[in-house]
Design an enzyme around this catalytic site. Sequence first.
Site, mmCIF file in Angstrom:
data_model
loop_
_atom_site.group_PDB
_atom_site.id
_atom_site.type_symbol
_atom_site.label_atom_id
_atom_site.label_comp_id
_atom_site.label_asym_id
_atom_site.label_seq_id
_atom_site.Cartn_x
_atom_site.Cartn_y
_atom_site.Cartn_z
ATOM 1 N N LYS A 150 -4.438 87.338 -26.254
ATOM 2 C CA LYS A 150 -3.678 88.531 -26.648
ATOM 3 C C LYS A 150 -3.927 89.270 -27.682
ATOM 4 C CE LYS A 150 -4.015 90.188 -21.587
ATOM 5 N NZ LYS A 150 -4.833 91.828 -22.016
ATOM 6 N N SER B 289 -3.651 80.846 -20.873
ATOM 7 C CA SER B 289 -3.576 81.920 -21.656
ATOM 8 C C SER B 289 -2.126 82.485 -21.900
ATOM 9 C CB SER B 289 -4.315 83.404 -20.939
ATOM 10 O OG SER B 289 -3.384 82.821 -19.319
#
Length: 435
Positions: A67, A326
């Site tokens: 992110k 992720s």
Amino acid sequence: MNAASNAASNAASNFQPVHAADIQAAQARISSVIEPTPLQYCPRLSERYGVEVYLKREDLQDVRSYKIRGAYYNIASLSDEEKAAGVVAASAGNHAQGVAYACRVMGIRGKIFVPKPTPKQKRDRILVHGGDAIELVVVGNNFDEAAEAARADAAERGATVVEPFDARATVTGQGTVAAEIVSQLTVLGRELGSVIVPVGGGGLLAGVTSYLADMAPLTSIVAVEPKGAASLHAAIDNGGPVTLDEVDPFVDGAAVKRVGAYPYEIIDANLSRIHLVTADEGAVCTEMLGLYQNEGIIAEPAGALSVAGLSGVTLEPGSTVVCIISGGNNDVLRYAEIMERSLVHRGLKHYFLVNFPQEPGQLRSFLTDILGPEDDIVLFEYLKKNNRETGTALVGVELTRARDLEPLMERMEASPIDCRRLMPGTQEYDFIVAG
């Protein structure tokens, strides 16, 4: 028209696609701050699935999540006036850490909204990364409620909302993951056959798809959503983003009620190259434990989604497959629940309501005549508070092998003791066991 519908309408009317050149430009802009993450070969998963599995270790970012890419590029792209007015963000935790990091590095004031279920570990890390540059606000029961509060605050103060997935700059930044993967495989002399991407709001999937559409059009893209928050599946079925009535918050990094309008436009235009699957939350837990015990990777639930998705697709034998890990922001206090969900998913842990007859020796009979030699009682609790010696009890049994359930059920059926299995996913199970 509500705010979500308005946003979707505006995104569709102002849609500008992202191309590989945009992502390469973003990569150049963030490269001085964000270093490439390793592409790690995984012998265990390669042997299990008959393909060459590599793990893209985005959990090793400074903020332990991909992110930071979209957040940093988004904020870096703002005008001087927008930076001076400050930024606002809503997040389940990982995007917030990226925004906090960017605010501190660039000297920009930020206000970050996270929902109440956000693990304490993520809240603490947001404050560490942002320092004095950010203010943290905990509000709402899910991401969507926190996002609504963030947008209202930004409108009132004239600040800029840094979207976690529903913005072109964010998607462009996330696409740098794919650019790195292709570059790293090229150095290894390999061609990317499939990439498996976790999906929440769709920003990472849209960015990866945009890059590969230009640079590796034959690559298969697998999009994996948690079963309890399949907002992309709902959008595809609906012909556009739709808000789910409820989501399971366990996979917090992907527990989004409504996929982003902008990512959806990119995904919808590339559906022929995308294979959608869902992963049960219990399967995600099993893969989290597998990654930890075998590869030493501390993945958060959303971080293990891609690996959980491997079992849901048919892969070309011997091909090169990349799973994007992720994120790694997982609170150690959650491991008891992770182990529980994994055992239930694998069929190794079961719960029963056992109604013992009002006569002595029944508990002994249950232990000797019903339980198998390797079955283990891991929970025993009388439900009637005024009678703790006889009556109905909640009994948790852990098996050595999933196939041991059938003979256990047969012995229960033959016994005069009334035993009833509680089925996961039912209201009764959730009330008595999970409650």
